[in-house]
Design an enzyme around this catalytic site. Structure first.
Site, short mmCIF file in Angstrom:
data_model
loop_
_atom_site.label_atom_id
_atom_site.label_comp_id
_atom_site.label_asym_id
_atom_site.label_seq_id
_atom_site.Cartn_x
_atom_site.Cartn_y
_atom_site.Cartn_z
N CYS A 105 -1.84 19.21 -6.17
CA CYS A 105 -0.79 19.66 -7.08
C CYS A 105 0.31 18.60 -7.04
O CYS A 105 0.78 18.23 -5.96
CB CYS A 105 -0.25 21.00 -6.58
SG CYS A 105 1.25 21.54 -7.42
N CYS A 148 -0.15 16.35 -13.73
CA CYS A 148 -0.27 17.73 -13.27
C CYS A 148 -1.77 18.00 -13.22
O CYS A 148 -2.50 17.63 -14.16
CB CYS A 148 0.40 18.68 -14.26
SG CYS A 148 0.03 20.43 -13.94
N1 DGL Z 1 -1.22 21.83 -10.83
C1 DGL Z 1 0.20 21.83 -10.55
C2 DGL Z 1 0.73 20.40 -10.61
O1 DGL Z 1 -0.07 19.47 -10.50
C3 DGL Z 1 0.79 22.88 -11.44
C4 DGL Z 1 2.21 23.12 -11.27
C5 DGL Z 1 2.72 24.50 -11.50
O2 DGL Z 1 2.27 25.44 -10.84
O3 DGL Z 1 3.66 24.59 -12.29
O4 DGL Z 1 1.90 20.12 -10.72
#
Ligand code: DGL
Length: 285
Positions: free
Chosen positions: A74, A185
């Site tokens: 993430c 993301c």
């Molecule tokens: N997959 C997360 C990232 O790479 C998602 C972020 C979220 O939960 O807003 O930032």
């Protein structure tokens, strides 16, 4: 020597599965544990210190499950917690920002790189820092698209809802004359077919950190000699056999969205309660 302990991977939701899928592809012998922190999804609008606390709780939980390495799959949590996690835990902790940033810096021809991320990741400035660390001459445009993470988490990555959210951002990126777009993301690689449709014949190289992060994990495992034995037995090759899926909430919703990412049977997600990490404050005594 073979180390059969699992590799831990986590995200706020299904996005980190794009990284897990690539680790699985590059390292088929490794057992994996994936945690989706759906109780606190989305991370993007939260403060850095909040996300740091949530991420440290999950890494602590994975460490207590005897994982040999943890991947913060993430970007928002990597920006907020990677350094703190490396200070706190003895096992290697790998983030997703540096691999994607380095791939973008190496790939741009005109020195203009756009990054599409959550608000939290943009506010951290970590992508600008990592791209300019690789090449200080590169100009970086940091963009945020409202609701994109929720759209993907809802399983709507291929729908007009996703197109409507992406279209204005892409126009800004083209107007700025970027030749490279970093998907900052881990939910966004699931938007690639929609992105390809919107980009059409225009020139824009799209980079994400899933394969570069997996390659980094592979290298760290090799250097530290903590790899599992070569090939798993044929009947244990399936995702269901080699992977454990954990969620902090909403297992049914997770199962539905995750099923769109893999075309093979998934293990049943289990609900887990993260172990709260005690933040030690120096008392001065
Ligand atoms: N997959 C997360 C990232 O790479 C998602 C972020 C979220 O939960 O807003 O930032």
């Amino acid at each position: 020597m073979s180390d059969s302990r699992p590799i831990g991977v986590f995200d706020s939701g299904v996005g980190g599965l794009t990284v897990l899928r690539e680790i699985r592809h590059q390292m088929p012998a490794e057992a994996l544990i994936y945690v989706a922190d759906l109780e606190h999804f989305p991370y993007g609008p939260r403060s850095q210190s909040q996300v740091r606390g949530l991420a440290l709780d999950i890494i602590g939980t994975l460490a207590a499950m005897d994982t040999k390495l943890v991947v913060i799959a993430c970007n928002t949590a990597t920006a907020a917690a990677l350094n703190a996690a490396r200070e706190r835990f003895d096992i290697p902790v790998v983030g997703v920002i540096a691999p994607g940033a380095q791939a973008a810096a190496a790939g741009t021809r005109n020195g203009r790189v756009a990054v599409l991320s959550t608000e939290g990741t943009r506010a951290s400035g970590e992508y600008v820092h990592a791209i300019r660390e690789a090449n200080p001459g590169i100009a970086v445009l940091s963009e945020v698209a409202a609701d994109l993470v929720e759209i993907v988490e809802d399983g709507d990555a291929g729908t007009p809802r996703a197109e409507a959210a992406l279209r204005p951002v892409l126009e800004r990126i083209f107007d700025w004359r970027a030749d490279t777009l970093v998907l900052g993301c881990t939910h966004y690689p699931l938007l690639r077919p929609t992105l390809a449709r919107l980009i059409g014949t225009r020139r824009l190289r799209v980079v994400d950190s899933a394969d570069t992060t997996a390659a980094r994990v592979k290298r760290i495992v090799a250097v530290n000699r903590i790899g599992a034995d070569a090939a798993p037995a044929p009947d244990s090759e399936s995702l269901a056999m080699r992977t454990e899926l954990l969620v902090t909430a909403a297992p049914a919703r997770f199962r539905t969205s995750a099923a769109l990412i893999f075309d093979e049977p998934l293990p049943e997600p289990r609900t887990v309660r993260p172990v709260r990490q005690v933040i030690r404050v120096a008392s001065g005594s």
